[in-house]
Enzyme design. Structure first.
Site, PDB file in Angstrom:
ATOM      1  N   LEU A 128      -6.374 -59.394 -70.285  1.00  0.00           N
ATOM      2  CA  LEU A 128      -6.703 -58.239 -69.441  1.00  0.00           C
ATOM      3  C   LEU A 128      -5.497 -57.309 -69.346  1.00  0.00           C
ATOM      4  O   LEU A 128      -4.452 -57.686 -68.832  1.00  0.00           O
ATOM      5  CB  LEU A 128      -7.104 -58.706 -68.043  1.00  0.00           C
ATOM      6  CG  LEU A 128      -7.499 -57.607 -67.049  1.00  0.00           C
ATOM      7  CD1 LEU A 128      -8.778 -56.922 -67.495  1.00  0.00           C
ATOM      8  CD2 LEU A 128      -7.677 -58.187 -65.651  1.00  0.00           C
ATOM      9  N   HIS A 232       3.517 -63.429 -61.366  1.00  0.00           N
ATOM     10  CA  HIS A 232       4.386 -62.262 -61.536  1.00  0.00           C
ATOM     11  C   HIS A 232       3.929 -61.168 -60.575  1.00  0.00           C
ATOM     12  O   HIS A 232       2.745 -61.055 -60.249  1.00  0.00           O
ATOM     13  CB  HIS A 232       4.273 -61.780 -62.980  1.00  0.00           C
ATOM     14  CG  HIS A 232       5.304 -60.795 -63.398  1.00  0.00           C
ATOM     15  ND1 HIS A 232       5.230 -59.455 -63.051  1.00  0.00           N
ATOM     16  CD2 HIS A 232       6.438 -60.930 -64.147  1.00  0.00           C
ATOM     17  CE1 HIS A 232       6.261 -58.823 -63.572  1.00  0.00           C
ATOM     18  NE2 HIS A 232       7.010 -59.687 -64.240  1.00  0.00           N
TER      19      HIS A 232
END
Length: 340
Positions: A128, A232
């Site tokens: 994605l 992240h």
């Protein structure tokens, strides 16, 4: 803005898009041959129209988001089916070991990482990525949710469980605290190099050299312990989205950066449950009509858009431009849901 399967002619545009992805997205390596192989794999998977969830081969369904006004490829997303069948799919499972001595009055619970192949045979969503210029107007949700409409429409052709590996913590230089504390001891390379190699060659060649014995978490550096199961900063929005869809964390993490793996049963995914099949009527759409996520029901010619559409009973009213984007005429079936 329209979702469609990737085509061989998209290779150059895909290369250009990948240049802006950064480190940590191993499914989109900066390698022309590897990207071409993914396109070919996707083409072959779509060609298997009778494929079922129990076929003994991994399949890849790779989609792109295209701006029809410029014919520019601005995003990617994908679904894999039957992961771990052609080569092992590795994860660490976070568990506990108890060390106790009644005589000494010691009872110590130690978090431990075990190398597993527990997700073998599942489906996986990933790859994605949306170009920064297009992170607005619902494009991110179109790119994310189109996969669930595809799964809902063709559920019989997929495994019942879906997983998503989330990008783990690394700094602006591409250094991973988890890799530096663990993986680097077994390989003479930095995380950035390992990240590239796994994207072009797969994880097997590295995972085979990882220690098979359990990893006692307290033996890792504190900064490595702190990132186990964390994402992240750039992936937080994607994690929240999956949680909203019903995905949950069961203690499995990536073997390189310790990013969490999220999982869900297909039938429990919110967008799958809330989507429905309607028939289309091509006609004028009132200005107040809500935007809806709409896909056609064609396996190899799948299309998905996010546009204003009206509803009258079991009919969905869309304009002629939407009909052309989906490749459908009045009376055709579509799968639809109202985005959050």
């Amino acid at each position: 803005m329209s979702i469609r399967p990737i085509e061989p002619g998209d290779l150059q545009a895909l290369e250009a898009l990948v240049e802006s992805t950064g480190v940590g997205l191993t499914s989109l390596p900066r390698d022309r041959a590897a990207l071409a192989q993914r396109i070919e794999h996707s083409q072959q998977s779509f060609a298997q129209s009778s494929a079922s969830a129990d076929c003994a081969a991994e399949r890849l369904f790779f989609f792109v988001l295209e701006d029809s006004t410029t014919a520019r490829i601005v995003g990617t997303t994908a679904i894999k089916a039957g992961i771990g069948l052609s080569e092992p799919y590795y994860s660490y499972r976070l568990s506990t070991v108890v060390h106790a001595s009644r005589e000494l009055g010691v009872h110590k619970v130690v978090p431990t990482l075990y190398l597993t192949n527990d997700y073998t045979g599942c489906a996986e969503i990933g790859s994605l990525y949306l170009h920064s210029d297009y992170r607005h107007s619902g494009n991110g949700r179109l790119l994310s949710k189109c996969r669930f409409l595809f799964l809902a429409e063709f559920a019989a052709r997929f495994p019942s469980k879906v997983v998503a590996e989330m990008r783990g913590v690394s700094d602006e230089r591409g250094r991973s605290p988890f890799w530096d504390s663990l993986g680097q001891h077994f390989f003479s390379m930095e995380f950035r190099r390992a990240d590239y190699l796994t994207g072009t060659r797969g994880k097997t060649f590295i995972a085979e050299l990882m220690p098979r014995n359990p990893i006692y978490v307290p033996l890792l550096r504190p900064e490595a312990q702190a990132v186990i199961g964390r994402v992240h900063d750039h992936t937080r929005a994607a994690l929240t989205f999956l949680q909203e869809e019903g995905f949950h964390y069961e203690g499995y993490v990536d073997i390189f950066d310790a990013g969490p793996t999220m999982e869900a049963r297909v039938e429990q995914i919110r967008s799958v449950r809330q989507s429905e099949r309607l028939h289309v009527r091509i006609g004028p759409v009132v200005e107040s009509a809500p935007r809806r996520l709409i896909s056609n029901t064609r396996w190899g010619e799948f299309r998905c858009v996010l546009v204003p559409a009206g509803r009258i009973g079991n009919e969905l009213v869309v304009d002629a431009a939407t009909g052309r984007a989906l490749g459908i005429d009045s009376g055709a079936p579509v799968r639809v849901m109202a985005p959050k």
